[in-house]
Write an enzyme that holds these catalytic residues in place. Sequence first.
Site, PDB file in Angstrom:
ATOM      1  N   ARG A  83      -2.474 -21.120  57.410  1.00 57.66           N
ATOM      2  CA  ARG A  83      -1.159 -21.363  58.004  1.00 57.66           C
ATOM      3  C   ARG A  83      -0.060 -21.661  56.993  1.00 57.66           C
ATOM      4  O   ARG A  83       1.088 -21.279  57.198  1.00 57.66           O
ATOM      5  CB  ARG A  83      -1.284 -22.538  58.984  1.00 57.66           C
ATOM      6  CG  ARG A  83      -0.080 -22.783  59.875  1.00 57.66           C
ATOM      7  CD  ARG A  83      -0.394 -23.842  60.928  1.00 57.66           C
ATOM      8  NE  ARG A  83       0.761 -24.184  61.733  1.00 57.66           N
ATOM      9  CZ  ARG A  83       1.109 -23.580  62.863  1.00 57.66           C
ATOM     10  NH1 ARG A  83       0.381 -22.581  63.310  1.00 57.66           N
ATOM     11  NH2 ARG A  83       2.169 -23.965  63.548  1.00 57.66           N
ATOM     12  N   HIS A 123     -29.599 -22.107  44.930  1.00 58.75           N
ATOM     13  CA  HIS A 123     -28.937 -22.509  43.690  1.00 58.75           C
ATOM     14  C   HIS A 123     -27.810 -21.516  43.421  1.00 58.75           C
ATOM     15  O   HIS A 123     -28.072 -20.338  43.118  1.00 58.75           O
ATOM     16  CB  HIS A 123     -29.935 -22.519  42.530  1.00 58.75           C
ATOM     17  CG  HIS A 123     -29.460 -23.293  41.332  1.00 58.75           C
ATOM     18  ND1 HIS A 123     -28.448 -22.851  40.520  1.00 58.75           N
ATOM     19  CD2 HIS A 123     -29.867 -24.489  40.820  1.00 58.75           C
ATOM     20  CE1 HIS A 123     -28.246 -23.725  39.538  1.00 58.75           C
ATOM     21  NE2 HIS A 123     -29.091 -24.740  39.713  1.00 58.75           N
ATOM     22  N   SER A 158     -25.881 -25.447  34.501  1.00 57.53           N
ATOM     23  CA  SER A 158     -24.980 -25.041  35.591  1.00 57.53           C
ATOM     24  C   SER A 158     -23.567 -25.561  35.398  1.00 57.53           C
ATOM     25  O   SER A 158     -22.583 -24.891  35.730  1.00 57.53           O
ATOM     26  CB  SER A 158     -25.535 -25.527  36.935  1.00 57.53           C
ATOM     27  OG  SER A 158     -26.779 -24.940  37.202  1.00 57.53           O
ATOM     28  N   HIS A 197      16.615 -52.909  55.338  1.00 57.46           N
ATOM     29  CA  HIS A 197      15.903 -53.258  56.584  1.00 57.46           C
ATOM     30  C   HIS A 197      16.331 -52.332  57.731  1.00 57.46           C
ATOM     31  O   HIS A 197      16.180 -52.685  58.902  1.00 57.46           O
ATOM     32  CB  HIS A 197      16.142 -54.721  56.977  1.00 57.46           C
ATOM     33  CG  HIS A 197      16.037 -55.671  55.829  1.00 57.46           C
ATOM     34  ND1 HIS A 197      14.844 -56.181  55.392  1.00 57.46           N
ATOM     35  CD2 HIS A 197      16.990 -56.177  55.002  1.00 57.46           C
ATOM     36  CE1 HIS A 197      15.059 -56.984  54.351  1.00 57.46           C
ATOM     37  NE2 HIS A 197      16.349 -56.987  54.087  1.00 57.46           N
ATOM     38  N   GLN A 234     -24.084 -34.780  32.125  1.00 56.02           N
ATOM     39  CA  GLN A 234     -24.239 -33.394  32.554  1.00 56.02           C
ATOM     40  C   GLN A 234     -22.887 -32.829  32.969  1.00 56.02           C
ATOM     41  O   GLN A 234     -22.602 -31.650  32.786  1.00 56.02           O
ATOM     42  CB  GLN A 234     -25.230 -33.300  33.721  1.00 56.02           C
ATOM     43  CG  GLN A 234     -25.557 -31.866  34.095  1.00 56.02           C
ATOM     44  CD  GLN A 234     -26.673 -31.789  35.110  1.00 56.02           C
ATOM     45  OE1 GLN A 234     -26.409 -31.755  36.312  1.00 56.02           O
ATOM     46  NE2 GLN A 234     -27.909 -31.777  34.639  1.00 56.02           N
ATOM     47  N   SER A 281      12.358 -28.055  71.162  1.00 56.85           N
ATOM     48  CA  SER A 281      11.476 -28.649  72.163  1.00 56.85           C
ATOM     49  C   SER A 281      11.255 -27.650  73.284  1.00 56.85           C
ATOM     50  O   SER A 281      12.181 -26.954  73.705  1.00 56.85           O
ATOM     51  CB  SER A 281      12.100 -29.940  72.722  1.00 56.85           C
ATOM     52  OG  SER A 281      11.420 -30.370  73.885  1.00 56.85           O
ATOM     53  N   SER A 339     -20.913 -32.996  44.414  1.00 57.93           N
ATOM     54  CA  SER A 339     -20.610 -31.579  44.533  1.00 57.93           C
ATOM     55  C   SER A 339     -19.910 -31.207  45.836  1.00 57.93           C
ATOM     56  O   SER A 339     -18.808 -30.640  45.826  1.00 57.93           O
ATOM     57  CB  SER A 339     -21.893 -30.760  44.387  1.00 57.93           C
ATOM     58  OG  SER A 339     -21.626 -29.381  44.516  1.00 57.93           O
TER      59      SER A 339
END
Length: 481
Positions: free
Chosen positions: A17, A83, A109, A156, A238, A286, A331
Site C-alpha cells: 500500500r 537451512h 552462514s 498547554h 558468529q 468523510s 533471526s
Amino acid sequence: MAGAEEMNKYRSPLVSRYASKEMSYNFSDKKKFTTWRKLWIFLAKAEKALGLPITDAQIAEMESHAEDIDFAMAAEEERKLRHDVMAHVHTFAHCCPTAAPIIHLGATSCYVGDNTDLIALRDGFNILLPKLARVIDRLANFAEEYADLPTLGFTHFQPAQLTTVGKRACLWLQDLVMDVRNLERARDDLRFRGVKGTTGTQASFLQLFQGDHDKVEELDKMVTEMAGFKKAYLVTGQTYSRKVDIDCLSTLASLGASVHKICTDIRLLANLKEIEEPFEKEQIGSSAMPYKRNPMRAERCCSLARHLIALMADPLQTASVQWLERTLDDSANRRISLPESFLTADIILSTLQNITEGLVVYPKVIERHIRHELPFMATENIIMAIVKAGGNRQECHEKIRVLSQEAAAVVKQEGGDNDLLGRIQRDPYFAPILGQLDALLDPKTFIGRAPQQVKTFLAEEVRPLLEPYKANMDVKVELVL
C-alpha cells in the site's frame, strides 16, 4: 495489481500500500539473494588473489550466474534441508558446476546473512537521507515564507505569547536536523562483518591459508572493500553485535518521534483552521459528512510513527538475549523488525514531503484568533504606557484586572467576543494613552526576535546541512493512497 490468488493471502500494507519501490527492493528476496551471490564471488576472488587454487573460469562462471536465481529450486532445497543458506549454496552450485567446490569456501552462514543485512542497513540509510533532506528543504522554504507572520503561541494548548508561523516551523525543523545527523552517524558508524568464521575466530580461514595470519587479515580487508565498506568489525561472535541493530533502529524511532510531534501539531492547527495539509480536488474527507477536510496524511504519519517507535523494543530485547557467541532466536525477529523499521520510515518521509510541499496557511483566521486573545496579552504594555504618562502602576493594574474579568465573563458565560479593548477605550482613566492603543496592540510588537531567529537558524544550521543532498532536491513524490 495483485492477482486473485494474492488476494487470498495477507500482504503487508507497508509494501502493498505505501512503501517506495526503492525501499521495497532494498529488502526484497531478489536483492538479498543476489547479494549473497556477490559475496560468494567477492570471497572467491580474494581467496584466489591470496593464493588458493581457484581459477578464473570458476569465478567467471559464478559472475555469469550472479543474477539468475532459480527461486523455485531454492525453496525446494530449503524445504528438504531446513537451512536457507545451504539451500542457496546448492542452487548456485547447480548452475555453476565448475565453481561448485569453492562456493562458500571457509565461510559460515553469517558471512552472507549478516554482511547482507549490513549492506541493506547502509543502503536503507542512503535511501532515507535524501528524503529527509527534501522534507527539511520544503519546511525551510515554508519557514522562510512565513517568518514574519504573527500567530498565537500555545503552551498547554492554551493561548500564550505570540510567535510566528515560520518560527514554529523552525521548532519542527530543529528536530529533523537532529535526525539527519543521527541517521548520518548511524550509517557512517556501520562496519562490515567481513570473514570471521563460525564463532568469529577466523579459524577456518587460518587453516585454509596454512597458519598465515597476514593473509587472513588481508582476506578480511579485501572482501570488506569489495563490499563498499571502509572498515570491518575487528571482533565478532558468529554474528556482528546486535547492539548495531539497536543503534540503527533507535535513530529511526527517534525520527518517528519527531514526525509524530510535527504531524500532531498540524492536526491541532487544522482543527483551529489556521493551517491545513494538501487536499485533493476529488478527495473525500468523510463518507457521512461531505463538508469535512480531515488531515488524513498527518494522521497516517502519526499512526505509522507509533509503529516505528514500537519496533525499537525488538532490537533491545534481541541484543539482550544473545547467549555467548550467538543464538538463533534473533533471526525470525530481525527478518521483521529491520525491514519494517526502514519501510515505515520511508513511508513517513514520503508522506511528510507531500504534506510540507502543500501546506495551506489561512492568515485571516490566524489574525482573528490573535484579535480574540491579544487584548489580554497587551495589558502589561498598557500598564507601562500609563506609568510613562504619569499614572500609578498598582492603580492601573487593578483597573485592568476588573475590566479583564468583565470581558472574560462575556467570552466564557455569554459566548461573546473579547470586548476588553472597548471597555478600556470607554474608561476615562485610560484617556491619556488612547492614541497609543493601535501601536500597543500591533501583533508584530509581540513576536520578539522570532523573524531574526528564523533567518539565522536557516542560514547557519539548515541550509548548510542540505548541501550534500542538493542533487536530489527536485524529486517529487506522488502518493497513490
